[in-house]
Design a protein around this motif. Structure first.
Motif: not given
Length: 98
Positions: A35-37, A44-47, A69-79
């Motif tokens: 999430s932070c690199g 990689d938000l999926i990872e 928290e990171i789910a707020e930055e992701m699309t439904a497909r990514e989640i």
């Protein structure tokens, strides 16, 4: 500089092995790295979601919080993809344990 990249990759590989084996703390640490690199990985938000999800499933309250928290930055497909990958790891580790 090449040695630091190799060293970082070695640390990530070691964490992946321990996390897949069931360590909530290692799962959480991988979620943070992705999430932070940090630790030599690309963001990689999926990872990250996948590893926070696994940490949460193994009892980590921090994992639950960070996953949300990171789910707020992701699309439904990514989640959905992150969840699919988490289920695959669970299935694999259950097969090894059996």
């Amino acid at each position: 500089m090449g040695n630091s990249i190799k060293s970082a990759q070695f640390l990530i590989d070691a964490r992946l092995s321990r996390a897949a084996a069931g360590s909530a703390e290692e799962c959480f640490d991988l979620g943070v790295a992705y999430s932070c690199g940090t630790g030599g990985v690309v963001i990689d938000l999926i990872e990250a979601h996948k590893w926070f999800n696994l940490a949460a499933l193994r009892g980590s309250e921090q994992g639950q919080s960070m996953r949300a928290e990171i789910a707020e930055e992701m699309t439904a497909r990514e989640i959905a993809e992150a969840q699919r990958q988490a289920r695959a790891i669970i299935a694999t580790t259950q097969l090894r344990a059996a």
